[in-house]
Design a protein around this motif. Structure first.
Motif, short mmCIF file in Angstrom:
data_model
loop_
_atom_site.label_atom_id
_atom_site.label_comp_id
_atom_site.label_asym_id
_atom_site.label_seq_id
_atom_site.Cartn_x
_atom_site.Cartn_y
_atom_site.Cartn_z
N ASP A 14 0.78 -1.21 0.07
CA ASP A 14 -0.11 0.06 0.08
C ASP A 14 0.86 1.46 0.17
O ASP A 14 1.42 1.90 0.93
CB ASP A 14 -0.88 -0.11 1.22
N LYS A 20 -1.77 8.33 4.25
CA LYS A 20 -2.51 7.94 5.28
C LYS A 20 -2.06 6.58 5.94
O LYS A 20 -2.07 5.79 5.32
CB LYS A 20 -4.13 7.49 4.87
N LEU A 76 -6.66 -0.96 -4.86
CA LEU A 76 -6.10 -0.66 -6.19
C LEU A 76 -6.04 0.76 -6.71
O LEU A 76 -5.17 0.92 -7.50
CB LEU A 76 -7.43 -1.21 -7.14
N GLU A 147 -6.56 -16.16 6.10
CA GLU A 147 -5.75 -16.81 7.03
C GLU A 147 -5.86 -18.56 6.91
O GLU A 147 -4.78 -18.93 6.97
CB GLU A 147 -6.24 -16.47 8.40
N GLU A 230 -16.26 -9.08 1.79
CA GLU A 230 -16.54 -9.68 2.86
C GLU A 230 -17.84 -10.47 2.93
O GLU A 230 -17.76 -11.28 4.11
CB GLU A 230 -16.85 -8.41 4.08
N TYR A 397 -16.32 -0.82 -10.45
CA TYR A 397 -15.59 -2.16 -10.16
C TYR A 397 -16.32 -3.16 -10.62
O TYR A 397 -17.22 -3.21 -10.57
CB TYR A 397 -15.38 -2.09 -8.69
C1 B12 Z 1 -12.06 0.25 7.67
C2 B12 Z 1 -11.51 0.73 6.24
C3 B12 Z 1 -10.93 2.16 6.32
C4 B12 Z 1 -10.38 2.62 7.34
C5 B12 Z 1 -9.04 2.25 8.08
C6 B12 Z 1 -9.01 2.57 9.43
C7 B12 Z 1 -7.91 1.86 10.28
N1 B12 Z 1 -7.43 2.52 11.34
O1 B12 Z 1 -7.46 0.60 9.67
C8 B12 Z 1 -10.08 4.32 6.84
C9 B12 Z 1 -11.38 4.99 6.89
C10 B12 Z 1 -8.93 5.35 7.38
C11 B12 Z 1 -9.71 3.86 5.53
C12 B12 Z 1 -9.19 4.62 4.51
C13 B12 Z 1 -8.85 4.29 3.22
N2 B12 Z 1 -9.70 3.42 2.53
CO1 B12 Z 1 -10.64 1.90 3.41
N3 B12 Z 1 -11.53 0.71 3.92
C14 B12 Z 1 -11.76 0.03 5.13
C15 B12 Z 1 -12.57 -1.21 5.03
C16 B12 Z 1 -14.11 -0.96 5.63
C17 B12 Z 1 -12.13 -2.21 6.06
C18 B12 Z 1 -10.77 -2.74 5.79
C19 B12 Z 1 -10.31 -3.33 7.01
O2 B12 Z 1 -9.47 -3.21 7.87
N4 B12 Z 1 -10.75 -4.67 7.06
C20 B12 Z 1 -10.37 -5.67 8.09
C21 B12 Z 1 -9.36 -6.73 7.75
C22 B12 Z 1 -8.95 -7.53 8.72
O3 B12 Z 1 -9.81 -7.40 6.46
P1 B12 Z 1 -9.00 -7.52 4.85
O4 B12 Z 1 -8.23 -6.37 4.89
O5 B12 Z 1 -10.15 -7.68 3.99
O6 B12 Z 1 -8.15 -8.49 5.29
C23 B12 Z 1 -8.68 -9.93 4.89
C24 B12 Z 1 -8.47 -10.37 3.64
O7 B12 Z 1 -8.69 -9.41 2.43
C25 B12 Z 1 -7.26 -11.45 3.46
N5 B12 Z 1 -5.93 -10.67 3.06
C26 B12 Z 1 -5.37 -9.48 3.33
N6 B12 Z 1 -4.30 -9.37 2.89
C27 B12 Z 1 -3.81 -10.39 2.41
C28 B12 Z 1 -2.66 -10.81 2.05
C29 B12 Z 1 -2.58 -12.24 1.35
C30 B12 Z 1 -1.38 -12.87 0.79
C31 B12 Z 1 -3.71 -13.08 1.42
C32 B12 Z 1 -3.84 -14.69 0.84
C33 B12 Z 1 -4.91 -12.63 1.93
C34 B12 Z 1 -5.15 -11.36 2.41
O8 B12 Z 1 -7.12 -11.76 4.76
C35 B12 Z 1 -7.64 -10.83 5.89
C36 B12 Z 1 -7.72 -11.43 7.06
O9 B12 Z 1 -9.13 -12.33 6.92
C37 B12 Z 1 -12.72 -1.51 3.38
C38 B12 Z 1 -13.60 -2.30 2.96
C39 B12 Z 1 -14.01 -3.80 3.49
N7 B12 Z 1 -14.99 -4.18 3.68
O10 B12 Z 1 -12.77 -4.50 3.26
C40 B12 Z 1 -12.17 -0.16 3.04
C41 B12 Z 1 -11.40 -0.22 1.67
C42 B12 Z 1 -10.35 -1.20 1.56
N8 B12 Z 1 -10.76 1.23 1.60
C43 B12 Z 1 -10.71 1.55 0.54
C44 B12 Z 1 -10.20 2.83 0.28
C45 B12 Z 1 -10.29 3.47 -1.28
C46 B12 Z 1 -9.57 3.62 1.20
C47 B12 Z 1 -8.73 4.95 0.93
C48 B12 Z 1 -7.75 5.02 -0.29
C49 B12 Z 1 -10.02 6.18 0.86
C50 B12 Z 1 -9.29 7.41 0.65
N9 B12 Z 1 -9.67 7.63 -0.64
O11 B12 Z 1 -8.47 8.14 1.32
C51 B12 Z 1 -7.99 4.99 2.36
C52 B12 Z 1 -6.76 4.49 1.90
C53 B12 Z 1 -6.02 4.42 3.27
C54 B12 Z 1 -4.39 3.60 3.23
N10 B12 Z 1 -3.41 4.15 3.30
O12 B12 Z 1 -4.72 2.39 2.93
C55 B12 Z 1 -11.33 0.59 -0.86
C56 B12 Z 1 -10.31 -0.07 -1.43
C57 B12 Z 1 -11.08 -0.12 -2.78
C58 B12 Z 1 -10.02 -0.45 -4.06
N11 B12 Z 1 -9.97 0.37 -4.71
O13 B12 Z 1 -9.32 -1.14 -3.82
C59 B12 Z 1 -12.31 -0.41 0.30
C60 B12 Z 1 -12.35 -1.55 -0.21
C61 B12 Z 1 -13.73 0.50 0.58
C62 B12 Z 1 -14.52 0.70 -0.76
N12 B12 Z 1 -15.87 0.73 -0.52
O14 B12 Z 1 -14.07 0.93 -1.67
N13 B12 Z 1 -10.33 2.55 4.99
#
Ligand code: B12
Ligand code: SF4
Length: 548
Positions: A14, A20, A76, A147, A230, A397
């Motif tokens: 990222d 951020k 992305l 995981e 999700e 998307y």
């Molecule tokens: C909460 C959130 C935020 C919060 C984060 C707060 C914090 N302190 O963490 C805030 C509001 C600050 C934020 C900011 C941004 N966000 Co945001 N955010 C989210 C949200 C809702 C949840 C992310 C999260 O933490 N999930 C919990 C974790 C545990 O789950 P996970 O990441 O999915 O990980 C699991 C799997 O994906 C997988 N996985 C993850 N990594 C890997 C790697 C491997 C190798 C494997 C096998 C599996 C795997 O396993 C993990 C565990 O089960 C997502 C949407 C979503 N529902 O996912 C959007 C999302 C990720 N965000 C998005 C965006 C665009 C942003 C921003 C760019 C917005 C902006 N313009 O500023 C910024 C980016 C900041 C940055 N530096 O990354 C988009 C990304 C879309 C895209 N184009 O790819 C999403 C999808 C929202 C959307 N509706 O579009 N975000």
């Protein structure tokens, strides 16, 4: 690699972290699970090494000598179409697009660590898995929660037949990709994240420490990828486990004050479960220890809930999209203007800090609906508790209702950007004008601005690279980097550096960085400009008993 994999490198790709500082929570959850099963796991970010990406990544690969590499793709792009400092532009839009740089990372891995299996995952990846693997020239991926599939992959490797049977696995088969269906997710209790990755301490201390309450979203907003990432059903974590996690954070992370609940929307599917959780937070006084934030829909929301949010010190990010009912309806939002008005009224009444998120230009938007939304915004102007954040156009998307709408319309009007495979390249639906024109129209009409700069500057990147060294307790390297930074950058990181180095018992180093910064300020005749920093230095030196 003939023996079974033992060392796993998880790369946080990222680059937007430099703007951020969002913690790599998905990778942390995976690392925690793998470590629980005896794997040696490192999470690293190639953009934080303080050198160019290639050198940085090569260093990481040499230091960690991984048997398997996981590439985590969270974003992305930024979904925002009018980024003044964006790196990708087309007619009427400009944004940050991250995939080309991730492709460079894949190329570096291929040339520096040939033959090491690379597996891709993450929220961003899950949106267009096959197209991304194709773009990166890679073989393996996991959609959704990673995981358990990654554990299974490590156990199965290199048996391709077994790998193909793993739920959620994406596997290259010649020119195509086989995607196995995901198995139902349940928060694995034994794998609950009880610690956070120390080398990203700066992120969770400043931008908020992420905690998960549930996964999933049962809504169908036209532009949104979250039900894909999700799942369309909610899966809840046990409240007691969440409270235990918060208590652990309270005990182990002195400096953490902000908790971000990373749910899709905190107040779904109704107010009962989240209200109970908030009461459980208030019970042991955790609301006095932390400030909480999360994303919310304007509905469901009522006075009792607002009172609870206020009592527990929540800040809310409100997914409003538009104030126009026809636009909300066309884009399948479940709330309407009246819900937004009620919720904003309640937030004002109870003094809840609220960021209102809007998307202008979604299908159904016309000058009339725009003017309507602008008029409603003026009725709820920004104040100490309320601010607006908005973007222009819906990023299209793959797999969203918006992409089906765009694909089946037959004409290309209101489309900005190319329709590439898997909609990888930023592409927007924006009506009635281009994103840039719409932005200008809105800025002209509104008496207040909601401008975002999202600037990626070199000084900030250097400071974050310094924080990364500090968080890894590489004190000598950090002190050298600190001493060659300019006064602005030193001032920015001084407080953080001092606290970390002093708390780890390295008082000599704490004194050294304090004195060298004070000298630099005085020698450069900058005492007026950096008066506050000098006072802080004096205070800290007095704590160390070092004042004459
Ligand atoms: C909460 C959130 C935020 C919060 C984060 C707060 C914090 N302190 O963490 C805030 C509001 C600050 C934020 C900011 C941004 N966000 Co945001 N955010 C989210 C949200 C809702 C949840 C992310 C999260 O933490 N999930 C919990 C974790 C545990 O789950 P996970 O990441 O999915 O990980 C699991 C799997 O994906 C997988 N996985 C993850 N990594 C890997 C790697 C491997 C190798 C494997 C096998 C599996 C795997 O396993 C993990 C565990 O089960 C997502 C949407 C979503 N529902 O996912 C959007 C999302 C990720 N965000 C998005 C965006 C665009 C942003 C921003 C760019 C917005 C902006 N313009 O500023 C910024 C980016 C900041 C940055 N530096 O990354 C988009 C990304 C879309 C895209 N184009 O790819 C999403 C999808 C929202 C959307 N509706 O579009 N975000
Ligand atoms: S915008 Fe919010 S409510 Fe709508 S689908 Fe996405 S996460 Fe769910």
């Amino acid at each position: 690699m003939l023996s079974k994999p033992e060392r796993v490198l998880l790369l946080y790709t990222d680059r937007y972290y430099l703007v951020k500082q969002v913690y790599p929570f998905g990778l942390d959850i995976i690392a925690n699970a793998l470590r629980h099963h005896g794997y040696d796991v490192t999470i690293a970010c190639p953009f934080l090494t303080g050198t160019d990406t290639e050198t940085g990544l090569e260093e990481i690969l040499t230091d960690t000598a991984p048997d398997v590499i996981g590439l985590g793709i969270r974003n992305l792009d930024t979904t925002m179409s009018c980024e003044p400092f964006g790196n990708f532009e087309g007619h009427g839009y400009r944004t940050f697009y991250f995939l080309p740089e991730i492709r460079c990372l894949a190329d570096i891995i291929r040339s520096h660590a040939p033959g090491i299996p690379v597996i891709v995952g993450g929220g961003g990846f899950t949106i267009s898995p096959a197209a991304i693997l194709k773009e990166l020239g890679l073989e393996y991926g996991v959609v959704g929660e990673g995981e358990i599939p990654l554990l299974q992959f490590l156990e199965a490797f290199p048996d391709q037949k077994k790998i193909a049977e793993i739920p959620g696995m994406v596997l290259r088969q010649g020119d195509n990709f086989q995607i196995s269906s995901r198995s139902a997710y349940a928060f694995p209790k034994a794998l609950a994240p009880m610690k956070r990755e120390k080398r990203f301490n700066y992120a969770y201390e400043t931008a908020g420490l992420p905690v998960q309450v549930k996964r999933g979203c049962n809504q169908h907003c036209s532009y949104c990828v979250e039900p894909q990432i999700e799942g369309g059903r909610f899966i809840f974590r046990a409240h007691d486990e969440i409270i235990r996690e918060l208590e652990m954070i309270s005990q182990s992370y002195d400096e953490v004050r902000k908790i971000f609940f990373v749910d899709t929307e905190f107040n779904l599917p109704d107010l009962s479960s989240c209200s109970t959780l908030i009461r459980k937070i208030i019970g042991p006084g955790l609301h006095e220890r932390f400030r909480f934030s999360s994303q919310f829909l304007p509905n469901p929301f009522d006075a009792e809930f607002a009172e609870l949010l206020a009592a527990s010190g929540f800040s809310i990010i409100l997914t409003c999209d538009s104030f126009s009912d026809p636009v909300l309806e066309k884009n399948r939002s479940s709330h309407r203007q009246r819900h937004i008005a009620t919720t904003l009224g309640l937030c004002e009444q109870f003094g809840i800090d609220c960021t209102v998120n809007l998307i202008f230009g979604l299908p159904g938007e016309s000058h009339a609906t725009l003017d309507h939304t602008i008029g409603e915004m003026m009725k709820f102007p920004p104040n100490a508790f309320r601010r607006y954040e908005y973007t222009m156009g819906g990023r299209v998307y793959q797999g969203t209702p918006l992409s089906h709408f765009v694909e089946t319309r037959g004409d290309a009007s209101h489309i900005y950007g190319k329709k590439t495979e898997g909609f990888l390249e930023p592409c927007y639906y924006c009506s009635p004008e281009s994103p840039m024109k719409l932005k200008a129209y809105i800025e002209n009409a509104l008496p207040f601005s909601a401008d975002y700069q999202n600037h990626q500057d070199t000084d900030k990147s250097r400071s974050l690279a310094l924080a990364y060294l500090i968080d890894q307790e590489k004190w000598e390297d950090a002190a050298i980097k600190f001493s060659v930074s300019d006064i602005d950058a030193q001032t920015f990181m001084y407080d953080y550096f001092f606290r970390k180095v002093a708390n780890s018992g390295e008082t000599g180093m704490a004194k050294q960085i304090s004195q060298s910064l004070a000298e630099a300020i005085c020698q450069n005749d900058q005492t007026a400009r950096y008066g506050e920093t000098l006072s802080l230095i004096q205070y800290y030196l007095s704590i160390l008993g070092a004042l004459p």
